[in-house]
Scaffold this active site. Structure first.
Site, PDB file in Angstrom:
ATOM      1  N   THR A 101      49.641  96.524  57.562  1.00  0.00           N
ATOM      2  CA  THR A 101      48.257  96.370  58.002  1.00  0.00           C
ATOM      3  C   THR A 101      48.148  95.546  59.270  1.00  0.00           C
ATOM      4  OG1 THR A 101      47.420  96.574  55.745  1.00  0.00           O
ATOM      5  CG2 THR A 101      45.981  95.504  57.350  1.00  0.00           C
ATOM      6  N   THR A 134      44.294  83.780  63.502  1.00  0.00           N
ATOM      7  CA  THR A 134      44.296  82.594  62.653  1.00  0.00           C
ATOM      8  C   THR A 134      45.046  81.442  63.311  1.00  0.00           C
ATOM      9  OG1 THR A 134      45.125  81.720  60.543  1.00  0.00           O
ATOM     10  CG2 THR A 134      46.329  83.546  61.492  1.00  0.00           C
ATOM     11  N   ASP A 135      44.716  80.212  62.902  1.00  0.00           N
ATOM     12  CA  ASP A 135      45.456  79.052  63.392  1.00  0.00           C
ATOM     13  C   ASP A 135      46.862  78.978  62.795  1.00  0.00           C
ATOM     14  OD1 ASP A 135      44.727  78.394  60.781  1.00  0.00           O
ATOM     15  OD2 ASP A 135      43.692  76.543  61.317  1.00  0.00           O
ATOM     16  N   GLU A 136      47.131  79.746  61.755  1.00  0.00           N
ATOM     17  CA  GLU A 136      48.439  79.675  61.094  1.00  0.00           C
ATOM     18  C   GLU A 136      49.576  80.187  61.969  1.00  0.00           C
ATOM     19  OE1 GLU A 136      48.771  80.506  56.916  1.00  0.00           O
ATOM     20  OE2 GLU A 136      46.597  80.529  56.677  1.00  0.00           O
ATOM     21  N   TYR A 160      52.747  86.220  56.264  1.00  0.00           N
ATOM     22  CA  TYR A 160      51.377  86.437  56.743  1.00  0.00           C
ATOM     23  C   TYR A 160      51.215  85.967  58.175  1.00  0.00           C
ATOM     24  CZ  TYR A 160      46.570  85.150  57.774  1.00  0.00           C
ATOM     25  OH  TYR A 160      45.364  84.968  58.404  1.00  0.00           O
ATOM     26  N   LYS A 164      50.501  88.092  61.738  1.00  0.00           N
ATOM     27  CA  LYS A 164      49.363  87.857  62.623  1.00  0.00           C
ATOM     28  C   LYS A 164      49.831  87.480  64.028  1.00  0.00           C
ATOM     29  CE  LYS A 164      45.536  87.886  61.930  1.00  0.00           C
ATOM     30  NZ  LYS A 164      44.540  88.988  62.107  1.00  0.00           N
ATOM     31  N   ASN A 259      43.227  69.050  50.736  1.00  0.00           N
ATOM     32  CA  ASN A 259      42.827  69.983  49.684  1.00  0.00           C
ATOM     33  C   ASN A 259      42.290  69.271  48.445  1.00  0.00           C
ATOM     34  OD1 ASN A 259      43.517  72.157  51.245  1.00  0.00           O
ATOM     35  ND2 ASN A 259      45.428  72.617  50.179  1.00  0.00           N
ATOM     36  N   HIS A 308      54.867  76.062  52.466  1.00  0.00           N
ATOM     37  CA  HIS A 308      53.481  75.607  52.525  1.00  0.00           C
ATOM     38  C   HIS A 308      53.302  74.652  53.704  1.00  0.00           C
ATOM     39  CE1 HIS A 308      49.760  74.452  49.887  1.00  0.00           C
ATOM     40  NE2 HIS A 308      49.447  74.940  51.079  1.00  0.00           N
TER      41      HIS A 308
END
Length: 354
Positions: A101, A134-136, A160, A164, A259, A308
């Protein structure tokens, strides 16, 4: 009058953008292309179906012929590309869908846009291909590091974010190689209405109502910059109207939270909602709040996920100074609106809970 094709317009951010755009630009034509995978929900667009300036098309962005047909038949001049697989955990267990995708799908859109807007002499329309990222893609930050800027080197750490990053590079390449009129925006974590319940904020909200654990990865001290989704929509609108072709703009909330602090705040606000509205106890009898118990009793620490990232934060100086961007919502006002929306819209989120 613009004619927009919105990919992924039945997803969280895409649907909010569609609603925002038709509310603020009611004379524009908006066509949504969405494959309606697990995160796409046609009910999110239900109220727009009778709008003569709106059209929904179920289809996959990898279908280049379909995209070309829509660009030509609808005389689209602006493509806003939201469609993406976006859940990091899912990318770790099943990366193939993210490659399909996010990379191949984006390339399919670029090929279609090039064929219609650049290679077809019968179509002299000005155009814009806006890519939502995205900022990732920038990787992770230490506690004392400055926020990411548009010139930060890419260092993606999950399938992911890597997918991107690849799509960002493809968009840039189609501008520099073929002259496609593109802009890109890299956003921080969004929250707000129509957010799929697997994400942190809606997951915690709905789990409190259903008396289910609130899973916290590791020590819960991962830091994210949170952006109310309508503020993101306003930022994209500015980029479309005032942004420089070929440029990238970071859109963030300038609003960093751990978080665990986010989860504790949600618990406190839901406690307060139940205390103020006694009908909630009857509607959500399983919730600890219905019994006068604190929602934070549901917090449960779980093993941290692989790869993470510890902290994300995007600097917004460029979009502020060049385009006049400023978020309208503080986190306190935005999260309060979000909680009230979920409490009032169980019919929307309930079918999405597993």
């Amino acid at each position: 009058m613009k004619k927009l094709l919105i990919t992924g317009g039945a997803g969280f951010i895409g649907a909010n953008f569609v609603h925002y755009w038709l509310k603020t630009h009611p004379s524009d034509r908006v066509v949504v292309l969405d494959a309606l995978t697990y995160a796409g929900n046609i009910e999110t667009l239900h109220s727009l179906m009778d709008n003569p300036n709106f059209r929904f098309v179920k289809g996959n962005i990898c279908n280049t012929e379909l995209v070309e047909m829509l660009l030509r038949d609808e005389q689209i001049d602006t493509l806003v590309h939201f469609a993406a697989e976006s859940h990091v955990d899912r990318s770790i267990t099943g990366p193939d869908a993210f490659i399909e995708t996010n990379i191949i799908g984006t390339h399919s859109l670029l090929k279609a846009a090039r064929a219609v807007w650049l290679a077809d002499p019968s179509n002299p329309l000005p155009h814009r291909f806006h890519h939502v990222s995205t900022d990732e893609v920038y990787g992770t930050l230490a506690l004392t590091d400055p926020a990411f800027t548009e010139s930060t080197a890419y260092a993606p750490n999950s399938p992911y974010s890597a997918s991107k990053a690849a799509s960002d590079h493809l968009v840039r390449a189609y501008h520099h190689t073929y002259g496609l009129q593109v802009t890109t925006s890299n956003c921080s974590n969004n929250y707000g209405y129509y957010h799929f319940p697997e994400k942190l904020i809606p997951l915690c909200l709905t789990n409190i109502l259903d008396n289910k654990p609130l899973p916290i990865y590791g020590d819960g001290k991962q830091i994210r910059d949170w952006l109310f989704v309508e503020d993101h929509c306003r930022g994209i609108e500015l980029v479309l109207n005032k942004g420089v072709v070929g440029e990238t703009y970071n859109i963030g909330g300038v609003n960093e939270w751990q978080n665990i602090d986010i989860v504790n705040l949600i618990c406190e606000l839901v406690d307060a909602e139940f205390a103020a509205d006694h009908s909630l106890a009857a509607r959500y009898p399983l919730s600890p709040c219905a019994k006068g118990e604190p929602a934070k009793s549901l917090i449960s620490y779980v093993t941290d996920r692989a790869g993470h990232d510890r902290r994300y934060a995007v600097g917004t100086e460029k979009i502020q100074h060049e385009l006049g961007y400023q978020p309208k919502e503080t986190f306190q006002t935005g999260i309060a609106k979000t909680i009230k929306w979920y409490l009032a819209n169980e019919k929307w989120w309930r079918p999405l809970k597993k």
